[in-house]
Every structure is written in C-alpha cells, then in structure tokens.
Scaffold this motif. Structure first.
Motif, PDB file in Angstrom:
ATOM      1  N   THR A 140     -31.135 -16.387   1.532  1.00  0.00           N
ATOM      2  CA  THR A 140     -32.368 -17.083   1.143  1.00  0.00           C
ATOM      3  C   THR A 140     -33.592 -16.199   1.116  1.00  0.00           C
ATOM      4  N   GLY A 141     -33.534 -15.039   1.749  1.00  0.00           N
ATOM      5  CA  GLY A 141     -34.720 -14.196   1.819  1.00  0.00           C
ATOM      6  C   GLY A 141     -35.676 -14.637   2.901  1.00  0.00           C
ATOM      7  N   LEU A 142     -35.296 -15.666   3.660  1.00  0.00           N
ATOM      8  CA  LEU A 142     -36.169 -16.130   4.731  1.00  0.00           C
ATOM      9  C   LEU A 142     -35.512 -15.868   6.064  1.00  0.00           C
ATOM     10  N   VAL A 196     -33.412  -2.480  -3.666  1.00  0.00           N
ATOM     11  CA  VAL A 196     -34.462  -3.500  -3.629  1.00  0.00           C
ATOM     12  C   VAL A 196     -33.835  -4.878  -3.660  1.00  0.00           C
ATOM     13  N   ALA A 197     -34.679  -5.884  -3.468  1.00  0.00           N
ATOM     14  CA  ALA A 197     -34.274  -7.288  -3.556  1.00  0.00           C
ATOM     15  C   ALA A 197     -33.053  -7.555  -2.690  1.00  0.00           C
ATOM     16  N   THR A 198     -32.046  -8.225  -3.260  1.00  0.00           N
ATOM     17  CA  THR A 198     -30.884  -8.616  -2.462  1.00  0.00           C
ATOM     18  C   THR A 198     -30.220  -7.415  -1.811  1.00  0.00           C
ATOM     19  N   ASP A 199     -30.090  -6.353  -2.550  1.00  0.00           N
ATOM     20  CA  ASP A 199     -29.462  -5.148  -1.993  1.00  0.00           C
ATOM     21  C   ASP A 199     -30.198  -4.699  -0.746  1.00  0.00           C
ATOM     22  N   LEU A 200     -31.522  -4.736  -0.803  1.00  0.00           N
ATOM     23  CA  LEU A 200     -32.326  -4.307   0.337  1.00  0.00           C
ATOM     24  C   LEU A 200     -32.083  -5.214   1.531  1.00  0.00           C
ATOM     25  N   ARG A 201     -31.998  -6.529   1.258  1.00  0.00           N
ATOM     26  CA  ARG A 201     -31.785  -7.464   2.348  1.00  0.00           C
ATOM     27  C   ARG A 201     -30.411  -7.255   2.975  1.00  0.00           C
ATOM     28  N   ALA A 219     -32.706   3.856  -3.086  1.00  0.00           N
ATOM     29  CA  ALA A 219     -33.864   2.958  -3.119  1.00  0.00           C
ATOM     30  C   ALA A 219     -33.471   1.516  -3.440  1.00  0.00           C
ATOM     31  N   ARG A 253     -23.099   0.493  -5.963  1.00  0.00           N
ATOM     32  CA  ARG A 253     -22.446  -0.750  -5.560  1.00  0.00           C
ATOM     33  C   ARG A 253     -21.215  -0.474  -4.720  1.00  0.00           C
TER      34      ARG A 253
END
Lengths: 291, 227, 289
Positions: free
Chosen positions: B213-215, B76-81, B74, B9
C-alpha cells in the motif's frame, strides 16, 4: 572460439588499387589546374609589362601612332558601373533571400520565386543586355541612348539571382536554435534578423556578393548594348561610359600590337581588381566576426 | 511488451529469495532449539548456537546485496519499497535467529534431572508451534504480497502474548520447591524469547502492508497486557 | 489589459494582475524554514490542445504550476511534454502549421487572449533550451545583454543588470575578467549557464527549461541543478527532462505525461516512492518495454 594468432596483411592487389585510384584523382586535379595556371601565367606574362604609371593615369586616345594612352577611363567606368549595380543588387538580393528563408519558407509563392531565380541564373547575359537595350536605350529613357546607368541595370539583373541564391544558402545555414533563442527572449522577428541572423551569416553573405560582383565585372555582352564605348571618363552615368571589358574587346581587334598588348594589361587589371576586392571583403568579414 | 531492466529484476528477485530463505533457516533453528529443550539435548543445543552463524551470514549477504542494488540501480516506487522492506525483514530474521540461540543456551542450565511442570511445558509447546506457524505465514504473506494474511498475523500474535502471560503467572505460583522455581524462571525466559519471535513476524507483516500500500502502520499487539 | 511591449515588465503594473502577496497559503511543513520572497507567479494551463497541422500532440491538458516551485515534466519520447511547454511561452506557434487552443494563464492574465503581444509574453516567460545556444558573434557581455537589447531596452544600468545576472548564475567569478571574450569560447556547462543568465537578465517571472542538462557532463549538470534550486526563490520553474533521477533531485512536484495527456501530477517524493497510477509506476521503475 579460436585465438587470433596473426593479423591479416593488406593484399598486394588492394595496394595497387589504392595507388591507381590516387593516381586517377591526382590526374584529374592536374587537368583542372593546368588551364587555370596557364591563364594566370599568360595574363601576367603578357600583361604585367603594361603596368606603367602612364597606363593607369591616361585615357585611351585612339591614336594610330605614337602613344595610345592608358586605360584610366575604363577603370573608373568599371568601378562606377559595378558600384551602382552592387548598390542595387546586393541589398535587394539579400532582402529577397531573407524573405525566402524567414517569411516565405515553404509556401507556394516562395517556391515559385525560387524557381524563377534559378531560371534567371541560367539566362545568358546578352539577353539582359538586349532587354535593357530595347526597354531603355532605344526609347532613350532618361534623355540619352547609351548610358552608364542603363548598363549598370543590366549588370544588376545579372548579379541579382546570384546574390539571392548564395545568400539564401548562407542564411539557411544559420542554426534555427539561434533564431529560437532570440525569439524566446521576446524579440520581434525583424530584430532577430538584424541582430542575430545577419551578423551570424555576414561573412557568407559577403562571399556570395563577391561572387556576384566578380561575375558582373567581367561581362562584356550586356555592356555592348547598353553602355557602348567611349574613351573619356566624365563620371556622368547618364551618358556613354568606358569599361574594362569593352575596352579589352575593342583593343583586341586593333591591328596595332601595342594596343593588343594594352588589352592584356587591361585583362590583368580586371583580374587584379577582383582579387583585391576579394581580399578586402574577407578582411572585413573576419574583423566583423569574433574570431 | 518485452521486459526492460532484466538484470535489475533478476537481482531484486534473488535478493528477496535470499531474505525469505532466511525465514526457513529460522524455522529450522526454532524446531531444533525447542527439541533440545524438551529432551535436554545439550549437543543439539550447541549445534543451534553454532548454526546461528549461517543466519548472520545471510544477513550480511542480503545487506550487501541491497547496498549494491541501491548504488547501481537507483530503484524507485514499488521496487524501492521492496528493498526497504527486505532490509527491515532481514534484520528481524537476524534477531529471530538470536532468540533461538537464547532458547538453546538455556538448555544446559535447566539441567537433566530438573522437575518439570506439565502445564508450563504444554504452554511452551503450544507457543513454539504458534511461533513456527507465524514465521511460516510471514514468509507466505511476503512472497505473495498478501495483505490479509499479513494482518492475520496480528491475531495469532495476540495468542502468543496471552500464552506468555499465562506461563508467567503459572511460574510465579509454581510452588516452594527450589529446583522447580529455578526451572520455572528459565521457562519464563524461554517464553519471552518465543514471544519476541512472534513480535518480529508482526514487524515483517507490517513491511508487507507497506510494500503493497505504500503506507506504514504500526499493527496493534506487542506486549501491553490487557488482563 | 493587454500587455504591450513598451511598458515595464513588472506585472503589478498591469491591470488585472494580482498583487504579489499570494504566499499566505500554508506551505508544506518542510518548506516552512525557506523564506519565500513572496514574488512568485503561478502558471495555469487549462484544456490545452496543440497541433502540428492535423496531428494532435497535446490532447487536452490541465496543469497548474505553483509559484516559486520547480515542476518537472517526465514521460517517454513523443508524449508531448516539449510541445506543451512551448505552448506556455507561445513558441509553439512559431512552427509553420502549428497551433494551440485552450488557455494558459500567468496568475490571471490570459496569455492567449486576442491581441496579446507575443513578445511581451516571452519576456515574462523565459526559456532555456537543450543545447546551449549563445550567439556566436557576440561576447559574453553582449550575450547576456542580448535579451535586453533585442527587446529595445537601453539603459545606463545595462551593465548593472548584466553583472547581476552573471552573479546570479554563478558565472561571475569565472568570467569577470573576460567579459569581452566570445560567448562560444566557454565550456558546455558554462555556455548553458550563460544562456540562463541571458534569460534571467530580461527579468521574467517564469523560466521554462527544455532538457537543459542533457548535453552536459555530470559535474556541469549538478552545477545547473544547484542553480535551479537557487533560482526558484525568485522564479517559477518548469523543467522538461528525460532523466528521472534529475527530476527526482530537482523538482518539488512532478508531472507524468503519456501520449499527449497528463497521467499523474503530484509531489515528487510520492511519485517516486508510491505513485497512484499503474502507468506511472511502470514508467518510473523502467518496466516500459
């Protein structure tokens, strides 16, 4: 943070303590080994000389003078008696152990059974002899008083708890993952037992049964009350039979030194039979297991 | 509840700070480029060109940091975005820096005594202010993950685009004087650079929406002239 | 209507079983190039509760496992994922004091219907365990054949089946010259593949895997994952895993469980790039303290 300039040395006191402990343990081992070695030595020293062909091929003949005969009938009798006893005690014992580990597990009934088996391991062998004496011998069940098969039964009672206990321990050692794997393949429980559990624990079961056989072979007290003594070997289990322990018991009381010497020979024979059985069983279990 | 992946983080936050710091660098460069333009300050202009190295350096730092984070943690999810958005954003920042350099490079060319048109100058000034405020708003939107603020950037960008077209029209009609016409062309180029800076802030705004939003949605605007 | 142990395991021969032609539904675009073997069977779990004595480990779960796909179950320790999976092949009830309520259906067959032969269920739904457990007294060949022999099947094509199973798990080349060597003589990864071959030899429709790679080194793990990818052409696969990267690599869809309940169930890509539930987000990014 200070630098490490020198590693500390072992103190003299620790060295001394270490040596003292080792000495104590060696001494204890020695104390335990000495009588064992002495017994074996005496057996061989006093008994080996008795091992002649005459010894193994003639029956004892009760003569006071001259040739006293060998111990053939005793050997046959012991083997026959133990054979009958094992044929009953080992399968039944393993079956009970299987029940306890596979089906009974931790249920109340199984625990009660375990308790009673434990009690039975502690019961003196003479009690079993007396039990059979009263129930079978005195009432002349089967048309005879003393009989080989009655003695075999007494020895069975003796062997049974040992077989059960040792088998249970060995069966519990079979990893449950193996049972799981077999069950998950769609195998019914009894096949899991016959195809997986028993083969995996085979050598342990054999060893446990051997322990029981060795114990059973040497017990004298129950045989005195159930089989008594005879000098001939007929092979008929429904009558008197000669056995090695009883033969030794009788011979020791004889005033003839030659007869006493025969007793030593018989004792050595007994030990030798146990040894041979042991080696045989180990060889079998090693071959049945994939080494 | 104790936070786990403390190291990760921290690294991610550090990376974001570095990236958004690049936007501060862009603002500084923009200010100086426009100043050098209005005062025809050749020295200031060459400083702007030289200082672009800092933005390029920032780009490399962030890029390396992202690769390291992807390989070792590695996400993922929000971190990846967030990581993907930062990669995109730092590229936009690098491009914005290049646009500032383009503006600065136009300074010596437009000459010291060249005639100027007041309308165009005003428009350029207004565009410059808008561009700066857009960069600032983009930074704020990203840092606070504010979707409304991000979407508002599109509206602001519409204004910059309008000013760009205005300058173009005015430069075309600027008159017959050769020097004036030449100056007008250069101003068109400057306006274009500022308009590009605006587009890049909209790109960053799109990334903000993506993180939250992931979009991913292309936001309207860019250069299609409607009038 | 009750599968009994002696008929062949081909589900199309069982009354009430749907034919294997269920694959006419639209597949997601990127799967369109993979030729489905049109043999898949779906598993549907509805309102499943599982207990260890008085302790409720699974508190009402509804999941469907699509045919010919790999579904991964992730979640922290103690969330009930292994328990749930063991309810699918009815291994859960082997534990003393354990029971389960609810329905588990293989296509339309209710596995928990009264009078169903449990061993038949397990022949349809195979299981691979965390620690490879080849039978120590058996050779490689016998291990693979064990599933068939343990269920009383004999056959001249026993050898065929064993060889085919070994080939399908990629072990054939490595062991073809020592089929009589003991099964436990193989390396950890090979042993696990041997166990998979053993499971596959029985001819199930579904394969359950309970953390199959957690005891393996990375190379062996990747080999098993490759294998899973191949196996899904023929079987429906459910894999329980602690390793999220593995779930991300291997699974078509992922289920996140927490405290005996399903929190989220979706395509793996979405679960790992944009999960809908806050709790999934926290677990997957490691914010779980």
């Amino acid at each position: 943070m200070s630098a490490i300039t020198q590693l500390p040395q072992i103190s003299a006191r620790r060295r001394a303590t270490d040596r003292a402990m080792r000495g104590v343990l060696w001494t204890a081992t020695g104390i335990a080994l000495i009588p064992l070695v002495l017994v074996i030595y005496y057996l061989i020293h006093k008994g080996a000389g008795q091992w002649t062909s005459n010894f193994f091929t003639t029956d004892p003949n009760g003569n006071f003078f001259g040739n006293h005969g060998g111990i053939r009938s005793a050997i046959f009798g012991t083997l026959e008696l133990i054979g009958i006893a094992s044929a009953i005690a080992i399968p039944v014992g393993i079956a009970v152990a299987l029940y306890l580990t596979e089906y009974g597990k931790d249920s109340l009934f199984a625990n009660v059974v375990r308790y009673f088996v434990d009690v039975m391991t502690g019961v003196p062998s003479i009690v079993f002899g007396l039990f059979i004496y009263i129930v079978l011998v005195v009432s002349k069940v089967g048309g005879s008083g003393f009989a080989g098969w009655k003695g075999a039964l007494a020895v069975t009672l003796l062997m049974l708890p040992i077989v059960i206990r040792s088998s249970e321990v060995v069966l519990l050692l079979v990893p449950s993952s193996l049972r799981e794997a077999a069950l998950a393949l769609g195998s019914p429980r009894w096949r899991v037992i016959t195809r997986v559990v028993l083969p995996t624990s085979a050598s342990g079961l054999v060893t446990g049964s051997l322990l029981a056989v060795a114990r059973g072979m040497g017990e004298t007290a129950p045989l005195l009350f159930t089989v008594s003594y005879t000098m001939t070997a007929t092979g008929n289990p429904n009558t008197l039979m000669n056995t090695l322990p009883v033969q030794i018991y009788n011979d020791i009381h004889s005033p003839e030194p030659a007869v006493i010497a025969r007793a030593w020979g018989a004792a050595l024979t007994l030990v030798a039979i146990v040894l041979i059985l042991n080696l045989l069983a180990r060889a079998i279990s090693r071959r049945s297991r994939m080494a | 509840m104790q936070e786990t992946r403390h190291q990760f983080r921290e690294s991610l936050k550090e990376l974001e700070t570095q990236t958004l710091g690049g936007l501060d660098l862009v603002i500084a460069q923009l200010d100086r480029a426009l100043e050098s333009l209005s005062y025809s300050d050749v020295e200031l202009a060459s400083m702007v060109v030289a200082d672009d190295d800092r933005i390029d350096g920032r780009y490399l730092e962030v890029h390396q940091g992202i690769l390291s984070l992807l390989a070792r943690q590695a996400p993922v999810a929000t971190d990846l975005r967030i990581v993907a958005a930062l990669l995109h954003a730092i590229r936009c920042i690098e491009r914005m820096g290049d646009q500032c350099v383009n503006v600065a490079k136009l300074v010596p060319l437009s000459g010291y005594e060249s005639p100027k048109d007041k309308e165009i100058l005003d428009a350029i000034e207004r565009m410059g202010n808008l561009a700066r405020s857009q960069v600032s708003q983009a930074k704020e939107a990203f840092a606070s993950r504010n979707v409304e603020l991000a979407q508002d950037l599109v509206n602001q960008d519409a204004e910059i685009n309008r000013l760009n077209r205005e300058i173009f029209k005015r430069a075309v009609e600027i008159g017959d004087d050769l020097d004036m016409r030449e100056w007008g062309m250069f101003m068109i180029l400057v306006a274009r650079c500022l308009e590009r800076i605006g587009d890049n802030t909209v790109d960053i705004a799109e990334q903000v929406v993506f993180v939250v939003t992931g979009l991913f949605r292309e936001m309207a605007s860019n250069s299609a002239p409607t009038t | 209507m009750i599968p009994d142990g002696t008929t062949s395991k081909d589900p199309t021969k069982m009354p009430d079983a749907k034919g294997p032609s269920e694959q006419t539904e639209t597949a997601p675009p990127r799967e369109a190039t993979r030729a489905r073997t049109a043999e898949g069977h779906a598993v549907n779990v509805s309102d499943l509760h599982a207990y260890y004595g008085a302790n409720e480990a699974v508190k009402g779960i509804d999941i469907s496992f699509p045919p010919n796909e790999v579904t991964a179950i992730i979640g922290p320790s103690g969330c009930g994922k292994s328990t749930m999976v063991r309810c699918i092949n009815r291994m859960h009830e082997e534990i003393p004091g354990a029971r389960a309520t609810g329905a588990v259906k293989l296509d339309d067959l209710d596995l928990y219907a009264a009078g169903v032969d449990v061993t038949a269920v397990r022949r349809l739904i195979g299981m691979v365990f965390q620690k490879a457990n080849p039978f120590p007294t058996m050779s490689i060949f016998d291990n693979v054949a064990a599933g068939l022999r343990l269920t009383g099947q004999r056959g001249s094509d026993l050898r065929e089946t064993v060889h085919k199973a070994l080939r399908s798990v990629g072990l054939w080349e490595e062991v073809k010259n020592r089929l009589n060597a003991p099964g436990i003589g193989l390396s950890g990864g090979q042993q696990q593949r041997l166990c998979i071959a053993r499971t596959v030899a029985v001819g199930p429709e579904v394969i359950l895997m309970d953390e199959p790679c957690s005891a393996l080194d990375p190379v062996a793990t990747l080999k098993v994952e490759e294998l899973i990818d191949e196996l899904k052409e023929r079987y429906t696969i459910v894999i329980v895993t602690h390793n999220m990267q593995q779930a991300a690599r291997v699974a078509d869809s992922t289920v996140f469980m927490l405290d005996g309940l399903v929190v989220e169930h979706g395509p793996t890509t979405e679960m790992f790039t944009n999960p809908s539930d806050e709790r999934t987000e926290r677990y997957v990014t490691g914010k779980f303290g």
